[in-house]
Design a protein around this motif. Structure first.
Motif, PDB file in Angstrom:
ATOM      1  N   GLU A 107      -6.542  11.919  11.009  1.00  0.00           N
ATOM      2  CA  GLU A 107      -5.327  12.719  11.085  1.00  0.00           C
ATOM      3  C   GLU A 107      -4.203  11.982  10.362  1.00  0.00           C
ATOM      4  OE1 GLU A 107      -2.561  12.502  13.644  1.00  0.00           O
ATOM      5  OE2 GLU A 107      -3.086  10.543  14.404  1.00  0.00           O
ATOM      6  N   ALA A 108      -3.444  12.761   9.568  1.00  0.00           N
ATOM      7  CA  ALA A 108      -2.373  12.189   8.766  1.00  0.00           C
ATOM      8  C   ALA A 108      -0.990  12.499   9.341  1.00  0.00           C
ATOM      9  CB  ALA A 108      -2.467  12.731   7.337  1.00  0.00           C
ATOM     10  N   SER A 109      -0.949  13.122  10.521  1.00  0.00           N
ATOM     11  CA  SER A 109       0.319  13.388  11.196  1.00  0.00           C
ATOM     12  C   SER A 109       0.024  13.420  12.684  1.00  0.00           C
ATOM     13  CB  SER A 109       0.916  14.717  10.727  1.00  0.00           C
ATOM     14  OG  SER A 109       0.362  15.797  11.466  1.00  0.00           O
ATOM     15  N   PRO A 110       1.075  13.322  13.521  1.00  0.00           N
ATOM     16  CA  PRO A 110       0.840  13.369  14.976  1.00  0.00           C
ATOM     17  C   PRO A 110       0.590  14.765  15.499  1.00  0.00           C
ATOM     18  CG  PRO A 110       3.173  13.106  14.513  1.00  0.00           C
ATOM     19  CD  PRO A 110       2.474  12.997  13.194  1.00  0.00           C
ATOM     20  N   ALA A 111       0.507  15.767  14.629  1.00  0.00           N
ATOM     21  CA  ALA A 111       0.386  17.153  15.084  1.00  0.00           C
ATOM     22  C   ALA A 111      -0.891  17.409  15.857  1.00  0.00           C
ATOM     23  CB  ALA A 111       0.456  18.099  13.884  1.00  0.00           C
ATOM     24  N   HIS A 112      -1.912  16.578  15.643  1.00  0.00           N
ATOM     25  CA  HIS A 112      -3.190  16.789  16.323  1.00  0.00           C
ATOM     26  C   HIS A 112      -3.402  15.828  17.496  1.00  0.00           C
ATOM     27  CE1 HIS A 112      -4.678  19.744  13.430  1.00  0.00           C
ATOM     28  NE2 HIS A 112      -4.060  19.017  12.510  1.00  0.00           N
ATOM     29  N   GLN A 113      -2.349  15.116  17.874  1.00  0.00           N
ATOM     30  CA  GLN A 113      -2.454  14.218  19.022  1.00  0.00           C
ATOM     31  C   GLN A 113      -2.409  15.017  20.318  1.00  0.00           C
ATOM     32  OE1 GLN A 113      -2.881  10.903  19.167  1.00  0.00           O
ATOM     33  NE2 GLN A 113      -2.982  10.663  16.941  1.00  0.00           N
ATOM     34  N   ARG A 114      -3.299  14.666  21.229  1.00  0.00           N
ATOM     35  CA  ARG A 114      -3.305  15.364  22.517  1.00  0.00           C
ATOM     36  C   ARG A 114      -1.966  15.184  23.244  1.00  0.00           C
ATOM     37  NH1 ARG A 114      -2.368  18.300  25.004  1.00  0.00           N
ATOM     38  NH2 ARG A 114      -2.705  18.692  27.202  1.00  0.00           N
ATOM     39  N   ASP A 115      -1.390  13.983  23.174  1.00  0.00           N
ATOM     40  CA  ASP A 115      -0.128  13.739  23.867  1.00  0.00           C
ATOM     41  C   ASP A 115       1.037  14.517  23.261  1.00  0.00           C
ATOM     42  OD1 ASP A 115      -1.460  12.040  25.550  1.00  0.00           O
ATOM     43  OD2 ASP A 115      -0.825  10.197  24.551  1.00  0.00           O
ATOM     44  N   HIS A 126     -14.638  33.173   5.850  1.00  0.00           N
ATOM     45  CA  HIS A 126     -15.737  32.280   5.475  1.00  0.00           C
ATOM     46  C   HIS A 126     -16.568  31.820   6.670  1.00  0.00           C
ATOM     47  CE1 HIS A 126     -14.194  32.127   1.427  1.00  0.00           C
ATOM     48  NE2 HIS A 126     -13.018  31.716   1.862  1.00  0.00           N
ATOM     49  N   GLY A 127     -16.204  32.204   7.889  1.00  0.00           N
ATOM     50  CA  GLY A 127     -16.983  31.807   9.054  1.00  0.00           C
ATOM     51  C   GLY A 127     -16.110  31.563  10.261  1.00  0.00           C
ATOM     52  N   PHE A 128     -16.761  31.158  11.347  1.00  0.00           N
ATOM     53  CA  PHE A 128     -16.071  30.897  12.611  1.00  0.00           C
ATOM     54  C   PHE A 128     -16.039  29.392  12.822  1.00  0.00           C
ATOM     55  CE2 PHE A 128     -16.094  30.471  17.311  1.00  0.00           C
ATOM     56  CZ  PHE A 128     -14.907  31.130  17.575  1.00  0.00           C
ATOM     57  N   PHE A 129     -14.841  28.829  12.904  1.00  0.00           N
ATOM     58  CA  PHE A 129     -14.666  27.388  12.984  1.00  0.00           C
ATOM     59  C   PHE A 129     -13.873  27.032  14.238  1.00  0.00           C
ATOM     60  CE2 PHE A 129     -15.212  28.555   8.594  1.00  0.00           C
ATOM     61  CZ  PHE A 129     -16.062  27.578   8.092  1.00  0.00           C
ATOM     62  N   TYR A 130     -14.109  25.833  14.724  1.00  0.00           N
ATOM     63  CA  TYR A 130     -13.407  25.380  15.924  1.00  0.00           C
ATOM     64  C   TYR A 130     -13.164  23.886  15.835  1.00  0.00           C
ATOM     65  CZ  TYR A 130     -17.999  23.694  17.457  1.00  0.00           C
ATOM     66  OH  TYR A 130     -19.209  23.039  17.533  1.00  0.00           O
ATOM     67  N   GLY A 131     -12.264  23.395  16.704  1.00  0.00           N
ATOM     68  CA  GLY A 131     -11.977  21.971  16.689  1.00  0.00           C
ATOM     69  C   GLY A 131     -11.162  21.547  17.898  1.00  0.00           C
ATOM     70  N   PHE A 132     -10.825  20.257  17.912  1.00  0.00           N
ATOM     71  CA  PHE A 132     -10.252  19.604  19.083  1.00  0.00           C
ATOM     72  C   PHE A 132      -9.077  18.728  18.684  1.00  0.00           C
ATOM     73  CE2 PHE A 132     -14.687  20.422  19.692  1.00  0.00           C
ATOM     74  CZ  PHE A 132     -14.828  20.807  21.023  1.00  0.00           C
ATOM     75  N   PRO A 133      -8.206  18.401  19.625  1.00  0.00           N
ATOM     76  CA  PRO A 133      -7.238  17.338  19.355  1.00  0.00           C
ATOM     77  C   PRO A 133      -7.972  16.026  19.057  1.00  0.00           C
ATOM     78  CG  PRO A 133      -6.755  18.466  21.438  1.00  0.00           C
ATOM     79  CD  PRO A 133      -8.108  18.923  20.991  1.00  0.00           C
ATOM     80  N   GLN A 134      -7.262  15.090  18.448  1.00  0.00           N
ATOM     81  CA  GLN A 134      -7.882  13.790  18.203  1.00  0.00           C
ATOM     82  C   GLN A 134      -8.160  13.101  19.534  1.00  0.00           C
ATOM     83  OE1 GLN A 134      -5.867  11.164  15.500  1.00  0.00           O
ATOM     84  NE2 GLN A 134      -7.210   9.440  15.970  1.00  0.00           N
ATOM     85  N   LEU A 135      -9.428  12.720  19.743  1.00  0.00           N
ATOM     86  CA  LEU A 135      -9.830  12.091  20.997  1.00  0.00           C
ATOM     87  C   LEU A 135     -10.297  10.656  20.808  1.00  0.00           C
ATOM     88  CD1 LEU A 135     -11.754  15.052  22.678  1.00  0.00           C
ATOM     89  CD2 LEU A 135      -9.363  14.407  22.933  1.00  0.00           C
ATOM     90  N   ASP A 136     -10.539  10.238  19.574  1.00  0.00           N
ATOM     91  CA  ASP A 136     -10.891   8.839  19.336  1.00  0.00           C
ATOM     92  C   ASP A 136     -10.517   8.476  17.904  1.00  0.00           C
ATOM     93  OD1 ASP A 136     -12.962   9.684  17.622  1.00  0.00           O
ATOM     94  OD2 ASP A 136     -14.478   9.544  19.181  1.00  0.00           O
ATOM     95  N   GLU A 137     -10.901   7.288  17.488  1.00  0.00           N
ATOM     96  CA  GLU A 137     -10.459   6.762  16.202  1.00  0.00           C
ATOM     97  C   GLU A 137     -11.037   7.517  15.009  1.00  0.00           C
ATOM     98  OE1 GLU A 137     -14.287   4.927  17.342  1.00  0.00           O
ATOM     99  OE2 GLU A 137     -12.356   5.235  18.362  1.00  0.00           O
ATOM    100  N   ARG A 138     -12.050   8.356  15.220  1.00  0.00           N
ATOM    101  CA  ARG A 138     -12.617   9.094  14.095  1.00  0.00           C
ATOM    102  C   ARG A 138     -11.697  10.197  13.599  1.00  0.00           C
ATOM    103  NH1 ARG A 138     -18.359  10.510  16.696  1.00  0.00           N
ATOM    104  NH2 ARG A 138     -16.976  10.641  18.521  1.00  0.00           N
TER     105      ARG A 138
END
Length: 374
Positions: free
Chosen positions: A225-233, A245-257
């Protein structure tokens, strides 16, 4: 003789062993790999949980049961089991993700907030839905920490007296009216009941039924992540979007990956679930990268790490939870089709009902084998 043998200790099997043992049943759990392994469908950091279920409203009562059991499990665990951070769902009005979510919420009186694309992007700056997309926010959505859940169920089962044996492969089983007998590479065991929760190996373990199950390789990717926008906090939610193009999903950042993103679809068909190509290539993640570049703000889609897991599909993408048609003391949980883990706590309880009482009050009739028997 055990009261029950549970074959497979992933998401569903670990929950079944947990609920059976906590009801005072003597339980043997058998797993061919090390416990909490990465060879099947119950690994990879996180899974979505939500209540306004667009796949079909009949799942909602099972979800309410699952939520109660996940809450109880979380109360007894030192690890994070789940987080109800909410889920944003986006698509066109006619898409199942929107129409089905609205239908489930209306039928079951569930909270659901309607947003437009601009309001969603302002509130959740990491998400960039198309201007013509309808956007829904389900405050009861969130994520499960999948490996933590499996580990908590196994620890609870063991604490309640269950015997758990890993690195022991089941070769075959047989059943009579009064007992089942299971043969492994290390020995044989008897019990009054058998639960088959073998994930991608369910078809092999139930070859007598010829179930229409297929195993598929599915890839997930993590982007820095290049901004804090995806931080859970920072209030980042789980998200799911139907695009052209399809059905996509995702999560807040939960670890260093970084931010986990995936496409929900059946991937390459597997002839042998034990032989999955774990090497992730650029081709594997091309569609996920294209989605991330177009719909996510603040992720570095040029850098990624990937992982492979397995979907075990039924023809209608609904589960199989039922009694074996030829053996009254054998019970089946199979074909969870890439959306089943969120139900694991409830499915484990239902399988315990079957073994302990021969029946369940949970509404699982729509998941019976009858729909495949002609």
């Amino acid at each position: 003789m055990y009261d029950a043998i549970v074959l497979g200790l992933g998401g569903m099997g670990s929950a079944a062993a947990y609920h059976l043992a906590r009801r005072g049943q003597s339980v043997l759990g058998l797993e061919q790999y090390p416990l909490v392994h990465a060879q099947g469908s119950s690994h990879g950091q996180s899974r979505i949980i939500r209540q306004a279920y667009f796949e079909h409203p009949d799942y909602v009562p099972l979800l309410k049961l699952a939520y109660a059991h996940w809450e109880a499990l979380a109360g007894g665990s030192s690890e994070e089991i789940w987080n109800l951070c909410g889920i944003v769902l986006a698509g066109r009005d006619e898409d199942a993700v929107i129409a089905g979510t609205r239908r489930a919420a209306a039928e079951h009186g569930l909270p659901l907030e309607e947003l437009d694309a601009d309001a969603a992007a302002a509130r959740y700056p990491g998400l960039q839905p198309d201007p013509d997309m309808a956007v829904l926010f389900d405050p009861l959505g969130g994520y499960l920490r999948v490996e933590h859940c499996v580990r908590a169920h196994l620890d609870g089962a063991r604490a309640a007296g269950a015997v758990l044996r890993d690195r022991e492969a089941v070769l075959s089983w047989e059943a009579s009216d009064n007992e089942v007998r299971v043969f492994t590479n290390l020995g044989q065991y008897t019990a009054r009941n058998l639960v088959i929760a073998a994930g991608p190996w369910a078809g092999e373990m139930l070859s007598d039924l010829g179930l229409p199950l297929s195993a598929h390789r599915v890839v997930t990717a993590w982007f820095p992540e290049a901004s804090p926008a995806h931080q859970r906090d920072a209030g980042a939610p789980v998200f799911a979007m139907q695009t052209e193009h399809g059905f996509f999903y995702g999560f807040p950042q939960l670890d260093e990956r970084g931010v986990k993103v995936a496409e929900h679809r059946a991937g390459d068909l597997l002839s042998d679930p034990a032989r999955v190509d774990r090497a992730i290539t650029e081709d594997d993640v091309r569609a996920i990268r294209r989605f991330s570049e177009g719909y996510l703000h603040g992720v570095d889609a040029g850098n990624w790490t990937g992982n492979a897991c397995i979907y075990t599909m039924t023809p209608d993408s609904d589960f199989i939870v039922d009694r074996h048609p030829n053996h009254a003391n054998v019970f089946i949980a199979a074909g969870f089709s890439g959306h089943g883990f969120k139900f694991a706590a409830a499915i484990g309880s239902i399988l315990a009902d079957f073994c302990a009482r021969g029946a369940t009050e949970a509404p699982v009739g729509f998941l019976s084998l009858d729909r495949f028997r002609t």
